[in-house]
Design an enzyme around this catalytic site. Structure first.
Site, short mmCIF file in Angstrom:
data_model
loop_
_atom_site.label_atom_id
_atom_site.label_comp_id
_atom_site.label_asym_id
_atom_site.label_seq_id
_atom_site.Cartn_x
_atom_site.Cartn_y
_atom_site.Cartn_z
N ARG A 149 1.06 -1.14 -0.06
CA ARG A 149 0.04 0.07 0.04
C ARG A 149 0.90 1.23 -0.19
NH1 ARG A 149 -2.42 -3.20 3.97
NH2 ARG A 149 -4.58 -4.14 3.54
N LYS A 171 -2.54 -2.25 7.73
CA LYS A 171 -3.88 -1.36 8.27
C LYS A 171 -4.10 -1.95 9.82
CE LYS A 171 -6.63 -0.26 4.27
NZ LYS A 171 -7.87 -0.07 3.54
N HIS A 240 -1.83 2.34 -5.90
CA HIS A 240 -2.77 1.01 -5.60
C HIS A 240 -3.05 0.18 -7.05
CE1 HIS A 240 -5.10 -0.34 -2.46
NE2 HIS A 240 -6.08 -0.70 -3.17
N ARG A 243 -0.51 -2.22 -6.95
CA ARG A 243 -0.72 -3.40 -5.98
C ARG A 243 -1.92 -4.15 -6.66
NH1 ARG A 243 -1.57 -4.45 -0.23
NH2 ARG A 243 -3.45 -4.70 0.24
N HIS A 266 -4.61 -8.48 3.78
CA HIS A 266 -6.16 -8.69 3.95
C HIS A 266 -6.62 -9.60 5.25
CE1 HIS A 266 -6.79 -7.78 -0.52
NE2 HIS A 266 -6.49 -6.67 0.29
N TYR A 275 -10.41 -10.37 -6.43
CA TYR A 275 -9.33 -10.61 -7.50
C TYR A 275 -9.64 -12.16 -8.25
CZ TYR A 275 -6.73 -7.04 -5.69
OH TYR A 275 -6.19 -5.91 -5.10
#
Length: 306
Positions: A149, A171, A240, A243, A266, A275
């Protein structure tokens, strides 16, 4: 700004968050909670313990009326949910009212990865070997090699980089390690050899600007866009998108959704599953092009050809 229970509660919540989350996450939550505070104070509500599901729905409705996009509304709700969890933990609320308010529905758009060959041409385009060019090349390669990220790359320090991997803070302050490919490692080595020409004494940031300090988010976005234009990429390039390309190309080759989830950082597999839809589109196109009974014949049959 008045010293009210509400303001003290927000500060305490953000102080607690800062002990585990990245500065970018704290800044985003601060922005969202400031919006909540302004809304509540306009209603003469000066204590967050007065927050309930009805007030939260009114807040999100007011933000929607101001033109906030669904993604921004979802982030607002996430920040309030974090505040609610903090107040429950502190014994100031019996339950978190945000749990009664669903996350605003997101538009069902899919990310658009760059074509593999197109991306290879972009990364392989020669540059002038100046320290800035070497830095930009290293950022491009690392974004695509490791699926980082923007905030993760911007927050990297020299000590986070190992021979074949890099340690990042994702995150929610969740750390992870991701591999660094051979080409990215070469680009990083070239940048590290030139970095002393730019870096200020004692600066720990991996990527620095012309003034010697850590390169900020907007500066990284701007540099990547400029490099892509100079190298002839006909579409806008942002971190992004690199990514997205990393995840899509890796999944297309490996078919290992769990591995891609871990590499992207994630928390939920459902986030990564977008995806699989991209991969399905690729497979469906290949099927339509190759299978003898998948396409409608160009020469339509006549009624007598039974």
């Amino acid at each position: 700004m008045a010293d009210t229970p509400l303001r003290r509660q927000l500060d305490a919540c953000l102080d607690a968050l800062a002990r585990s989350a990245s500065p970018a996450t704290v800044a985003a939550y601060r922005h969202d909670l400031e919006a909540l505070a302004a809304f509540l104070e306009a209603l003469d509500v000066t204590d967050a313990t007065a927050l309930d599901a009805t007030l939260l729905r009114r807040f999100l409705g007011a933000e929607r009326s101001r033109g906030l996009a669904p993604r921004s509304l979802a982030r607002r709700r996430a920040a309030v949910a974090h505040l609610g969890d903090h107040l429950v933990t502190q014994g100031q609320l019996a339950h978190n009212p945000a749990r009664l308010v669903p996350t605003p529905r997101q538009p069902s758009h899919l990310p658009k990865p760059l074509d593999v060959d197109q991306l290879a041409r972009l990364l392989d385009t020669p540059h002038d070997d100046t320290p800035l060019a070497l830095r930009d090349q290293a950022m491009l390669e690392l974004f695509y090699s490791s699926g980082l990220r923007l905030a993760e790359l911007a927050g990297l320090d020299l000590g986070d980089l190992d021979n074949r991997r890099v340690r990042v803070l994702g995150k929610g302050g969740k750390p992870r390690q991701v591999p660094v490919g051979h080409r990215a490692r070469q680009a990083l080595d070239a940048w590290l050899a030139s970095r002393p020409a730019l870096a200020a004494p004692g600066e720990t940031a991996l990527f620095v600007g012309q003034r010697g300090g850590r390169l900020g988010h907007r500066a990284i976005q701007k540099r990547l866009g400029e490099v892509a234009r100079r190298r002839g990429l006909p579409e806008h390039l942002h971190p992004h998108r690199l990514r997205h390309s990393f995840a899509s190309h890796l999944l297309e080759s490996s078919q290992d959704l769990r591995a891609v989830q871990e590499l992207l950082g994630h928390a939920n597999l459902s986030t990564t599953q977008v995806y699989t839809q991209l991969d399905w589109q690729h497979l469906a196109a290949s099927y339509d092009a190759a299978h003898p009974r998948a396409r409608r014949r160009q020469d339509s049959s006549t009624p007598g050809d039974a």
